[in-house]
Each structure stands twice: as C-alpha cells, then as structure tokens.
Design an enzyme around this catalytic site. Structure first.
Site, PDB file in Angstrom:
ATOM      1  N   THR A 140       5.512   8.714   6.446  1.00  8.56           N
ATOM      2  CA  THR A 140       6.098   9.940   5.894  1.00  8.56           C
ATOM      3  C   THR A 140       5.099  10.621   4.962  1.00  8.56           C
ATOM      4  OG1 THR A 140       7.095   8.787   4.014  1.00  8.56           O
ATOM      5  CG2 THR A 140       8.430   8.986   6.012  1.00  8.56           C
ATOM      6  N   GLY A 164       5.685   6.355  12.015  1.00  5.88           N
ATOM      7  CA  GLY A 164       6.780   6.335  11.043  1.00  5.88           C
ATOM      8  C   GLY A 164       6.338   6.770   9.664  1.00  5.88           C
ATOM      9  N   LYS A 218       7.568   3.684  -3.681  1.00  6.89           N
ATOM     10  CA  LYS A 218       7.446   4.806  -2.734  1.00  6.89           C
ATOM     11  C   LYS A 218       6.542   5.894  -3.312  1.00  6.89           C
ATOM     12  CE  LYS A 218      10.096   7.852   0.282  1.00  6.89           C
ATOM     13  NZ  LYS A 218       9.279   7.583   1.466  1.00  6.89           N
ATOM     14  N   ALA A 229      -0.007  -5.707   7.263  1.00  4.05           N
ATOM     15  CA  ALA A 229       0.408  -6.514   6.117  1.00  4.05           C
ATOM     16  C   ALA A 229       1.292  -5.716   5.153  1.00  4.05           C
ATOM     17  CB  ALA A 229      -0.811  -7.041   5.374  1.00  4.05           C
ATOM     18  N   GLY A 230       1.663  -4.507   5.542  1.00  3.95           N
ATOM     19  CA  GLY A 230       2.523  -3.675   4.698  1.00  3.95           C
ATOM     20  C   GLY A 230       3.987  -4.082   4.833  1.00  3.95           C
ATOM     21  N   HIS A 252      15.112   5.626  -3.701  1.00  2.00           N
ATOM     22  CA  HIS A 252      14.199   4.672  -3.062  1.00  2.00           C
ATOM     23  C   HIS A 252      13.575   3.753  -4.108  1.00  2.00           C
ATOM     24  CE1 HIS A 252      14.392   7.340   0.462  1.00  2.00           C
ATOM     25  NE2 HIS A 252      14.014   6.272   1.148  1.00  2.00           N
TER      26      HIS A 252
HETATM   27  P1  NAD Z   1       3.242  -0.238   2.389  1.00  2.00           P
HETATM   28  O1  NAD Z   1       2.327   0.344   1.352  1.00  2.00           O
HETATM   29  O2  NAD Z   1       3.932  -1.531   2.101  1.00  2.00           O
HETATM   30  O3  NAD Z   1       2.419  -0.453   3.759  1.00  2.00           O
HETATM   31  C1  NAD Z   1       1.450   0.418   4.245  1.00  2.00           C
HETATM   32  C2  NAD Z   1       0.319  -0.450   4.767  1.00  2.00           C
HETATM   33  O4  NAD Z   1      -0.638   0.388   5.401  1.00  2.00           O
HETATM   34  C3  NAD Z   1      -0.405  -1.204   3.628  1.00  2.00           C
HETATM   35  O5  NAD Z   1      -0.473  -2.586   3.927  1.00  2.00           O
HETATM   36  C4  NAD Z   1      -1.780  -0.552   3.618  1.00  2.00           C
HETATM   37  O6  NAD Z   1      -2.807  -1.461   3.255  1.00  2.00           O
HETATM   38  C5  NAD Z   1      -1.907  -0.111   5.076  1.00  2.00           C
HETATM   39  N1  NAD Z   1      -2.932   0.921   5.250  1.00  2.00           N
HETATM   40  C6  NAD Z   1      -3.265   1.946   4.419  1.00  2.00           C
HETATM   41  N2  NAD Z   1      -4.319   2.624   4.909  1.00  2.00           N
HETATM   42  C7  NAD Z   1      -4.661   2.021   6.082  1.00  2.00           C
HETATM   43  C8  NAD Z   1      -5.659   2.280   7.053  1.00  2.00           C
HETATM   44  N3  NAD Z   1      -6.542   3.279   6.907  1.00  2.00           N
HETATM   45  N4  NAD Z   1      -5.711   1.476   8.143  1.00  2.00           N
HETATM   46  C9  NAD Z   1      -4.832   0.461   8.289  1.00  2.00           C
HETATM   47  N5  NAD Z   1      -3.881   0.144   7.391  1.00  2.00           N
HETATM   48  C10 NAD Z   1      -3.788   0.936   6.303  1.00  2.00           C
HETATM   49  O7  NAD Z   1       4.290   0.899   2.742  1.00  2.00           O
HETATM   50  P2  NAD Z   1       5.615   0.767   3.626  1.00  2.00           P
HETATM   51  O8  NAD Z   1       6.793   0.669   2.718  1.00  2.00           O
HETATM   52  O9  NAD Z   1       5.426  -0.240   4.713  1.00  2.00           O
HETATM   53  O10 NAD Z   1       5.676   2.245   4.239  1.00  2.00           O
HETATM   54  C11 NAD Z   1       4.633   2.731   5.067  1.00  2.00           C
HETATM   55  C12 NAD Z   1       4.985   4.145   5.513  1.00  2.00           C
HETATM   56  O11 NAD Z   1       6.149   4.128   6.345  1.00  2.00           O
HETATM   57  C13 NAD Z   1       5.332   5.099   4.362  1.00  2.00           C
HETATM   58  O12 NAD Z   1       4.871   6.396   4.672  1.00  2.00           O
HETATM   59  C14 NAD Z   1       6.853   5.073   4.334  1.00  2.00           C
HETATM   60  O13 NAD Z   1       7.424   6.216   3.725  1.00  2.00           O
HETATM   61  C15 NAD Z   1       7.134   5.019   5.813  1.00  2.00           C
HETATM   62  N6  NAD Z   1       8.463   4.533   6.198  1.00  2.00           N
HETATM   63  C16 NAD Z   1       9.012   5.137   7.272  1.00  2.00           C
HETATM   64  C17 NAD Z   1      10.224   4.690   7.759  1.00  2.00           C
HETATM   65  C18 NAD Z   1      10.778   5.329   9.015  1.00  2.00           C
HETATM   66  O14 NAD Z   1      11.869   4.939   9.467  1.00  2.00           O
HETATM   67  N7  NAD Z   1      10.055   6.275   9.604  1.00  2.00           N
HETATM   68  C19 NAD Z   1      10.898   3.638   7.134  1.00  2.00           C
HETATM   69  C20 NAD Z   1      10.300   3.029   6.023  1.00  2.00           C
HETATM   70  C21 NAD Z   1       9.054   3.482   5.578  1.00  2.00           C
END
Ligand code: NAD
Length: 267
Positions: free
Chosen positions: A100, A98, A159, A10-11, A155
C-alpha cells in the site's frame, strides 16, 4: 502446481503468505527474497516463516530468484514494489501486489507495467473488506445527502502510511457514489475552532496503536440515528489467504491489471 516467489519473505505479511502457500496443494514456494541487508539473508524461508525447512534460501534480490516461479507475490514497500515490477514485467512474470501507499507517478508507472502482465493489485485482499467495498457505495446512495459520511481506520504502531489504502479506497467509492470530488471534500484532520461540519465533507481519520491488525468503520450519521459498517481483521491470515487465492486466479487470466473485486467475482 504453480510456483511462487515471495518478496519481503521475512516481513509480517511475507511470513504469513509463505505459511498459506505451505498449506495449499495447488501452489508451492519456488523462491524468496528480502532487502539485501536484511538479517534473514540466506536463512531457509520456511524456518523464518515458522513452517519448518522448505529448502528455499532467502535471496537478496528478485534477479537471483526470478526464474524460480511463475508468479511474484509482493507485500513490501512502494519503492521496492516499483523496483520489482520493473524487473518482473519485461520477463512476463505474473504478480500479486499487496503493497500500500503507492501513489502519484509511482502508481502510474506500476499500473502501466502491470497492464502488460497478469497482475492483481489490491490494497486489501480480505474477502470481508471487498464485500464492504461493494456495499458501502450502495449504502451511501440509498441514505443520500441527509447522512454525514465519516471513515475511521485503526492500525498497528508500525504501519508507515496513513490513511490506510483501504480507507482511501472506501473514501473514493463513497465520494463517487454521492457524486463528490474527494480532492475537494476529503477532511483528514480536525483541530481548533474549525466551525460546523459541512454537508459535503467526508472525514477520514487514522488511529495508530499497539498491534491492531486493521479496522475500518464507515459511519453514516443522520439525525436521531447512525449506521455503521465495520470490518475488523483479527490477524493477517485473511490477507495472506486472499493473496494466494489471487495468485491462483490470475495465472489463468489474460494479461491485464485486476483487483480483488475481479478475483472474488464481485463486479
Ligand atoms: P513489513 O515491514 O513487516 O514487511 C515488509 C518486508 O519487505 C520487510 O521484511 C522488508 O525488509 C521487505 N522489503 C523492503 N524492501 C525490500 C526490497 N527492496 N526487496 C525485498 N524485500 C524488501 O510490512 P508488512 O506489515 O508485511 O506490510 C507490507 C506491505 O503490505 C505494506 O505496504 C502494508 O500496508 C501492506 N499490506 C497489505 C495488505 C493487503 O491486503 N493488500 C494487508 C496487510 C499489509
């Protein structure tokens, strides 16, 4: 057809990854999970992602869905990713990571566990940024000592980590290309009477504002000119598409830890 389990369903990224999986004929959604206290618990993952009902309920832990796919796609948070790989690795579940901000001992453990499964881990899954990784070092080498190196990243306000994983990767590539130790030359803050810029330093600055998806600039400042290499992500779809591409690629590889340079054939 391979089946994927999506962590953090749901993120912001989780939803776009489910969207991209839904659009792709070679991969389908087998399972999805979230933090056990997340309001989307038990909701249909397709509804949450805005693609219509998929018949996959959002579970509260990886254990509940681990048998529902051959690969886990994890864009969550450092502690969550560590917890997930501790469960996934002994079962031989492939992973695309993915998340970070995974550093220090946590990074060491994740890398060790990832080496025993088929795993792609990359702080940035976009094709454009990975091309930038490839050419930034080459540019630094060609320009040489006469050009100051600065990195600027911007960003969205939500973040949590700074500088971005992408900016840090760029910094390591640039420092390596010009034979400097980033631990010694990285400058992350400037304030007050700090004196003139040194030749060796590499500045890494972070902006956080509104809903900026992600921007990275490498600036080479010379006397009388400057050269800038800029990547701007317009939305999260390029990262989500890259994650799906990495998943489809890694399931055909021998066990080991790979990054997007491998997936895209940029090595
Ligand atoms: P976000 O906060 O919208 O989503 C993260 C989701 O993970 C949330 O819904 C949260 O409830 C869930 N979560 C947290 N702990 C959990 C657990 N123990 N079990 C299951 N779910 C859990 O954040 P986002 O913007 O989607 O980013 C997520 C990560 O991805 C960050 O580290 C961000 O920097 C990274 N990111 C990486 C890339 C890439 O290309 N590698 C691109 C964008 C974002």
């Amino acid at each position: 057809m391979i089946k994927a389990v999506v962590a953090g369903a749901a993120g912001r990224m989780g939803k776009r990854i489910i969207h991209m999986i839904h659009q792709n004929n070679e991969i389908s959604l087998g399972g999805a999970f979230e933090r056990s206290d997340h309001p989307s618990m038990n909701a249909d993952a397709g509804h949450v992602a805005g693609v219509g009902e998929l018949g996959v309920k959002i579970a509260g832990s990886l254990e509940d869905v681990i048998d529902q796919g051959e690969i886990l796609i994890d864009f969550t948070a450092p502690e969550a990713t560590l917890e997930n790989i501790r469960i996934a690795a002994p079962k031989g579940l492939a992973m695309v990571i993915g998340t970070t901000g995974i550093e220090g001992d946590m990074l060491k453990e994740v890398e060790t566990l990832a080496g025993n499964i088929q795993c792609v881990m990359a702080a940035n899954m976009s094709v454009g940024v990975n091309v930038m990784f490839r050419i930034a070092g080459e540019m630094a080498q060609i320009l040489g000592e006469d050009y100051d190196i600065e990195i600027l990243e911007a960003h969205h306000r939500m973040k949590k980590d700074a500088p971005s994983g992408t900016a840090m990767r760029l910094a390591r590539i640039l420092a390596g290309a010009v034979g400097r130790d980033l631990e010694k030359v990285g400058v992350y803050e400037r304030k007050g009477i700090i004196g003139e810029r040194t030749d060796q330093e590499i500045g890494i600055q972070s902006l956080r504002a509104g809903d900026i998806t992600g921007e990275h600039t490498v600036l080479f400042g010379g006397i009388g000119e400057r050269l800038e290499l800029i990547h701007r992500a317009h939305n999260r779809d390029n990262f989500a598409r890259g994650a799906v591409r990495a998943a489809l690629w890694v399931v055909k590889q021998p066990k080991g830890l790979y990054d997007m340079q491998d997936v895209l054939g940029l090595r």
